[in-house]
Design a protein around this motif. Structure first.
Motif, mmCIF file in Angstrom:
data_model
loop_
_atom_site.group_PDB
_atom_site.id
_atom_site.type_symbol
_atom_site.label_atom_id
_atom_site.label_comp_id
_atom_site.label_asym_id
_atom_site.label_seq_id
_atom_site.Cartn_x
_atom_site.Cartn_y
_atom_site.Cartn_z
ATOM 1 N N GLY A 1 -14.632 5.801 5.837
ATOM 2 C CA GLY A 1 -13.426 5.942 6.633
ATOM 3 C C GLY A 1 -12.961 4.693 7.331
ATOM 4 N N ALA A 2 -13.739 3.615 7.298
ATOM 5 C CA ALA A 2 -13.325 2.385 7.976
ATOM 6 C C ALA A 2 -12.110 1.762 7.302
ATOM 7 N N PHE A 3 -11.996 1.904 5.965
ATOM 8 C CA PHE A 3 -10.871 1.362 5.214
ATOM 9 C C PHE A 3 -10.408 2.388 4.192
ATOM 10 N N SER A 4 -9.135 2.303 3.803
ATOM 11 C CA SER A 4 -8.640 3.213 2.779
ATOM 12 C C SER A 4 -8.794 2.570 1.407
ATOM 13 N N ILE A 5 -8.630 3.387 0.357
ATOM 14 C CA ILE A 5 -8.763 2.877 -1.011
ATOM 15 C C ILE A 5 -7.514 2.155 -1.478
ATOM 16 N N PHE A 6 -6.471 2.116 -0.649
ATOM 17 C CA PHE A 6 -5.188 1.550 -1.075
ATOM 18 C C PHE A 6 -5.138 0.055 -0.771
ATOM 19 N N ASN A 7 -5.207 -0.736 -1.801
ATOM 20 C CA ASN A 7 -5.147 -2.192 -1.707
ATOM 21 C C ASN A 7 -3.728 -2.607 -1.360
ATOM 22 N N GLY A 8 -3.548 -3.295 -0.246
ATOM 23 C CA GLY A 8 -2.216 -3.671 0.212
ATOM 24 C C GLY A 8 -1.440 -4.506 -0.788
ATOM 25 N N ASP A 9 -2.124 -5.308 -1.616
ATOM 26 C CA ASP A 9 -1.429 -6.135 -2.591
ATOM 27 C C ASP A 9 -0.806 -5.321 -3.712
#
Length: 772
Positions: free
Chosen positions: A172-180
C-alpha cells in the motif's frame, strides 16, 4: 466558414496533443460545427465536403488553425504549445464541470499529479485522489481507498477499462500505476453512469497514455528507491504508435551493497511493465492493445543458531491484457468492443526449523464488453451496452509440515458468471435543464464444479456436503440498478445537480485487517453470501468565478445493505467453512464535501474539506447497536498549492488533516488461571482483555505537511535532451502519525498502556528525470 458542396458528409478526425505528446482537452471549431475532445485528445466531426478553417483552443495553450479541403475521410493533428497567458473566450474545464450532467466526479491529469509532493519521489495516482473531498486512504502505508463510507473492496479500479483487484505495491505504500505511463485518473463517487457497475462506492479509472505518433522518444527517471524508463514512437507515422514503460525498485540491491553480510538474501523489490499499441485503421476505425504485468517479491532468512532457522517468502502481482476496437459507424452511431483478461496471484511460504506452511491464492477474469452511442439529435444522446465476465476464484491452497509429517489442505476453486446490460439517455430538455436517466440490469450466478458445506439453522456446519457438477447452477441473483441525474444551469457560471444511484456488488473481499493486504481473499456471492446493495442520493452546487476560481459543494446520503464482516478471531486462510465465519449487516454514510479550486495564474491548487459520518450495524456485534466504521472520519481537510516562480523553479506543498481512525480498545484486563506447571511448581496464568463498545476509541488526529521543488536547468534549450530535478520532503515537521496501537504491560510499574506504532518520519528525497 466552410464552402460546402453537394455530397455525402465526410468524417474529420481531429487529434490534439501538447508538446509532451499527450492528448489534451480542447475546443474545436470547423465551419458552423464545434466539438470538445475526449479523454484521449480526439474529436470526430461529420462535415459536408468542402473547404474549412479548423481552429483549436485550449486552456493554458496557444491556439492554432489549419485550412483543409475535405473530400474524403480525413485525419489531422495539432500540437499545442503551452502559453504564459490565459485564454479568455474558452474555459474548457469549467464547462465540463458546470455543464455536463455528471456530479461527484473529479479528474486529475498527469501534469497535476507531477506537481504534487510525493513519498520518495514516486508519482502515485491513487495517493493523489485521496487529496480530494470524500476520498480517504487507510494511512501512510494503507492501500485501501475509502469513498463516502464504503470499504476498500467497494471501489471499481480500472486501468484502461480492465479491472484491477490489487492496485498497490509494498503493501500500500505505492500504487501499481507508473506515472510515466499514465495520462490521467478519474474518480466517480456518486451519480454513477449506467455503463459502470459491480461495486458499491466508486469508479476509479486510470487512463494510460498513447505513444508518440511522430518520432521515437525516450524518458525516464532515477529516484532513491526505484528507476524507470519509457520508450515510445510511431509504427506508422501519424497513424499508429507504441509505448513501453518499465519500473523497478532497488531497495534490495542497495541494502546488499551497503551491508552484504547482514542482509544476505533478505530483501524486497517490486517491478511493473506497461505496454500499449494504438493502430488507426482509417478515420473511422482504430484498435488499441494494452498489457500490464507487475510483481512484488519479499524474502526473509534468519539463522538464529545452528538448529534454528526462520524463512518467509511472498510474491504477488497482477497481469492485465486487453484489446479494444473503436468504430464510427455513421455520423450518429459509434461503438466500442473490448476483450479483457486479468489475474491476481499470491504465493507465500513460512518455515521454522522443520515446520513449514505454504499458501497460494488468486483470481482470474475473462471479460467481453460492447458499448454503443447513438445521437438522434443535438439535444439527445443515447447509450446502450452489455458485458459478460467469467470469474475463476482460487480461495486458497496450501500445506503444513511438522517434521516428516505433511498435511495438505486445498480449498475448492469457485466459478461465477457475471453479466450486465444497460441503457441510458442524456437529454437536454432546454438550454438550462438536462436529465440523465439510465437503467442497468446485472446478473450473477455461481456454478460448479464445487462441493458445498451444508449448514444448519444455527449457522454451524452439519457435516454434510452437496456436490455440484461442472456448469451446474449453485446460486443466482439478478438486480435492476436505476440511475437518475439532473442538472440545471442558472447561467454559464452557476449550476445545481441532483442524482440517485443504486449499485450492486457480487464479489466480497474477505479480510479482518484494516487494509487490503495480499493475504486477503476475494469470494463470490453464494447461497449464503448475499450481494451488497447501496442506494445513494446527492445534491450539489457548482460555481465558476472570475480570475480562475471554482467552487463546489455536495451533500450525500448512502444506505448500504448486506455489508460483510467476520466474527472476531475468524480464520480466513485455508478455511473450508469460511462462510460460517461471516456476518451480515447494514451501513449508512452521509456528509458534506466542499472544494475550492484556483486554476490560473502562477499560484494554483485547491482546498478540499469533508464533514462526514459512517456507521455499521450488525445484530451479532455491539449489542445490535450502530457503531462507527473503522474509517469514519468526522473531519478531513486537504490543502494543495503549486507556485511557478520562474521557468526554472516550481514549488509545491500540501497539508492534510483528518480525524483519527476509530478502533476498539480493551477497557479492562483480568488474569485467568490455566492450571499448574509441576515441572517448576508454579501456576500458569494468562491475561484476558475485556472489551466494551466497538470502535469507541479514536486514534490521535492525522496531519502532515509535504513540500517539493522542481528545478529545470535549461528550460529554453532547443536540444532534444532535457532534464529536471525534483527535491521533496515528506512529513516536514516529523509528525508521529499513528499506524496502529497495541496494548503493552509494564511489568515493573504493573500498569497497562497503549503504545503507538509510527511508520514514516521526515523523509527527504531527490529524483532526476529526463527525456529525449
Amino acid at each position: 466558414m466552410g464552402q460546402n458542396v453537394l455530397g455525402q458528409s465526410k468524417l474529420l478526425k481531429v487529434s490534439v496533443i501538447n508538446d509532451q505528446h499527450q492528448g489534451i482537452s480542447a475546443h474545436i471549431v470547423a465551419g458552423a460545427l464545434t466539438a470538445v475532445t475526449d479523454s484521449t485528445g480526439t474529436a470526430l466531426l461529420h462535415l459536408s465536403p468542402g473547404r474549412y478553417l479548423v481552429t483549436i483552443s485550449a486552456v493554458g495553450y496557444s491556439g492554432s488553425s489549419q485550412g483543409i479541403v475535405l473530400y474524403s475521410d480525413t485525419t489531422i493533428a495539432f500540437v499545442l504549445q503551452k502559453s504564459t497567458t490565459q485564454l479568455k473566450p474558452i474555459t474548457i474545464e469549467a464547462d465540463r464541470i458546470l455543464q455536463l450532467n455528471q456530479m461527484s466526479s473529479h479528474l486529475l491529469s498527469i501534469e497535476q499529479m507531477k506537481k504534487l509532493p510525493t513519498l520518495m519521489g514516486e508519482i502515485d495516482p491513487l495517493k493523489s485522489i485521496t487529496l480530494l473531498p470524500g476520498v480517504k486512504n487507510a494511512g501512510d502505508a494503507g492501500n485501501g481507498i475509502y469513498v463516502r463510507g464504503g470499504g476498500p473492496d467497494e471501489n471499481l479500479v480500472l486501468m484502461d477499462g480492465i479491472t484491477v483487484y490489487n492496485p498497490t505495491h509494498l503493501l500500500g505504500a505505492f500504487s501499481i500505476f507508473n506515472g510515466d505511463a499514465v495520462k490521467n485518473i478519474s474518480v466517480i463517487k456518486g451519480g454513477m453512469p449506467a455503463e459502470y457497475g459491480g461495486r458499491l462506492s466508486s469508479v476509479i479509472s486510470v487512463t494510460s497514455r498513447e505513444g508518440n505518433k511522430d518520432s521515437l522518444k525516450f524518458n525516464g527517471g532515477i529516484g532513491l528507491i526505484s528507476s524507470r524508463l519509457t520508450v515510445e514512437g510511431p509504427l506508422s507515422k501519424g497513424k499508429s504508435s507504441f509505448i513501453i514503460s518499465a519500473r523497478r525498485s532497488y531497495i534490495d540491491q542497495l541494502a546488499r551493497w551497503i551491508a552484504p553480510d547482514s542482509i544476505g538474501n533478505n530483501g524486497y523489490y517490486f517491478y511493473d511493465v506497461n505496454a500499449k499499441l494504438n493502430i488507426e485503421l482509417n478515420a473511422a476505425n482504430s484498435i488499441s492493445l494494452n498489457f500490464y504485468t507487475g510483481r512484488d517479491n519479499f524474502n526473509y532468512d534468519k539463522n538464529e543458531s545452528t538448529d534454528r532457522y526462520r524463512h518467509f517468502k511472498a510474491n504477488w502481482g497482477n497481469t492485465l491484457a486487453g484489446a479494444t476496437w473503436k468504430s464510427q459507424i455513421s455520423r450518429k452511431i459509434q461503438q466500442e468492443l473490448s476483450i479483457f483478461h486479468n489475474s491476481f496471484e499470491l504465493g507465500s511460504s513460512i518455515t521454522y526449523n522443520t515446520d513449514g506452511i505454504l499458501f497460494s491464492s488468486g483470481l482470474v477474469d475473462y471479460q467481453v464488453k460492447n458499448d454503443w452511442m447513438y445521437l438522434p439529435s443535438d439535444r439527445l444522446k443515447l447509450k446502450a451496452g452489455w458485458q459478460g465476465t467469467w470469474h475463476q476464484f482460487k480461495p486458497g491452497a496450501g500445506s503444513t509440515s511438522a517434521g516428516e509429517q505433511e498435511f495438505i489442505s486445498k480449498i475448492n476453486k469457485q466459478y461465477g458468471r457475471e453479466a450486465a446490460g444497460y441503457l441510458s439517455a442524456d437529454w437536454d430538455i432546454s438550454n438550462r435543464l438536462n436529465i440523465l436517466a439510465g437503467l442497468r440490469v446485472s446478473y450473477f450466478d455461481q456454478v460448479g464444479p464445487k462441493t458445498d458445506v451444508v449448514y444448519g439453522k444455527d449457522g454451524v456446519p452439519t457435516g454434510k456436503t452437496i456436490a455440484y457438477k461442472k456448469g451446474q447452477r449453485i446460486a443466482k441473483y439478478m438486480y435492476p440498478e436505476p440511475r437518475l441525474a439532473m442538472r440545471y444551469l442558472f447561467d454559464r457560471e452557476t449550476s445545481i445537480k441532483l442524482s440517485y444511484t443504486r449499485t450492486v456488488q457480487y464479489l466480497h473481499l474477505a479480510t479482518t485487517s484494516a487494509a487490503t493486504f495480499p493475504s486477503d481473499l476475494w469470494v463470490p456471492v453464494s447461497r449464503l453470501i448475499k450481494p451488497g446493495v447501496a442506494d445513494q442520493v446527492a445534491a450539489g452546487f457548482f460555481k465558476d468565478f472570475s480570475k480562475g476560481y471554482e467552487f463546489s459543494a455536495e451533500a450525500y446520503y448512502k444506505q448500504m445493505d448486506n455489508e460483510l464482516e467476520f466474527m472476531p478471531g475468524a480464520q480466513l486462510l485455508l478455511n473450508q467453512n469460511i462462510e460460517s465465519e461471516m456476518i451480515f449487516g447494514t451501513g449508512k454514510a452521509y456528509g458534506l464535501e466542499l472544494l475550492l479550486k484556483k486554476k490560473t495564474g502562477p499560484l494554483t491548487g485547491w482546498i478540499g474539506y469533508t464533514l462526514s459520518r459512517t456507521e455499521r450495524t450488525f445484530a451479532e456485534l455491539n449489542g445490535g447497536k450502530p457503531f462507527p466504521y473503522r474509517y469514519d472520519r468526522t473531519h478531513d481537510l486537504s490543502v494543495v498549492a503549486n507556485y511557478e516562480l520562474s521557468e526554472k523553479w516550481t514549488f509545491s506543498g500540501l497539508f492534510v488533516f483528518s480525524t483519527g481512525n476509530a478502533l476498539t480498545m480493551p477497557n479492562g484486563r483480568f488474569v485467568y488461571n490455566l492450571g499448574f506447571n509441576f515441572s517448576n511448581d508454579s501456576p500458569i496464568y494468562t491475561n484476558i482483555n475485556r472489551y466494551g463498545k466497538i470502535n469507541d476509541y479514536r486514534m490521535p488526529a492525522y496531519h502532515r505537511l509535504d513540500l517539493s521543488a522542481t528545478f529545470t536547468p535549461n528550460p529554453e534549450s532547443t536540444r532534444r535532451f532535457k532534464s529536471h530535478w525534483i527535491l521533496s520532503v515528506y512529513n516536514v515537521y516529523n509528525r508521529s502519525n499513528p499506524y496502529f496501537i497495541y496494548i503493552d504491560v509494564d511489568e515493573n510499574k504493573k500498569t497497562i498502556q497503549g503504545k503507538q506504532v509510527t511508520l514514516f518520519p521526515i523523509l527527504p528525497s531527490i529524483s532526476w528525470n529526463f527525456n529525449f
